[in-house]
Design a protein around this motif. Structure first.
Motif: not given
Length: 178
Positions: A60-73
């Motif tokens: 649990p933390r802010h500003s991180h995509a979870p393992r296996g996921w890619y940030d598309c923001g």
């Protein structure tokens, strides 16, 4: 290669006649995955397209995509949060211990994540996808526009896209209603 993209957008504000333009609000959409998967029925067999880390398990933390996921923001904004981890968000996960929190900001930006599917989707086939969504009663964070703390709880529209690369929103597969 096939990719699945989750994105959120704001709903048009309809309760007030002051503006017909879509207003953008910062909101949190908590994606509580419980065995999320895509499945396709072909003849008498069922093939499953699996997702990596479908319940968004991670630290649990802010500003991180979870393992296996890619940030598309947006590159100038923070990625989604792995909740519960802050902003006064305390909802329990429907499956596992964590989930993803995504926001729509007051500066016309939003958070979005994607991942490559385990196998491509096939045109003309029927796919089923299950997901549990909710909205936090509290999401306390500074406004991007005013710098003051606000409680962002305005509903958002959740959209699922498919494409040929990370963050490619070529095909809108579905979206939530108002």
């Amino acid at each position: 290669m096939a990719y699945l993209i989750f994105s959120i957008l704001t709903l048009e504000k309809t309760k007030h006649k002051t503006s017909a333009k879509m207003r953008v609000f910062k909101v949190i959409v908590l994606l509580l995955f419980g065995s999320a998967f895509l499945s396709v029925a072909i003849a008498q067999t069922v093939d499953t397209i699996t997702l990596t880390n479908p319940s968004f398990e991670d630290i649990p933390r802010h500003s991180h995509a979870p393992r296996g996921w890619y940030d598309c923001g947006f590159s100038t904004e923070s990625p989604p949060d792995i909740q519960p981890s802050g902003f006064s968000v305390t909802k329990a996960a429907k499956d596992g211990n964590t989930y993803i929190g995504m926001v729509v900001r007051d500066n016309d930006t939003w958070e979005s994540i994607a991942q490559q599917l385990s196998s491509p989707m096939v045109g003309g086939q029927c796919y089923a996808f299950s997901i549990a969504l909710c909205r936090s009663e509290l999401y306390l964070s500074p406004s991007q526009m005013t710098g003051r703390e606000a409680n962002y709880t305005t509903p958002a529209r959740f959209r699922i896209y498919a494409g040929f690369d990370y963050c490619d929103r070529k095909f809108l597969l579905g979206e939530t209603k108002e």
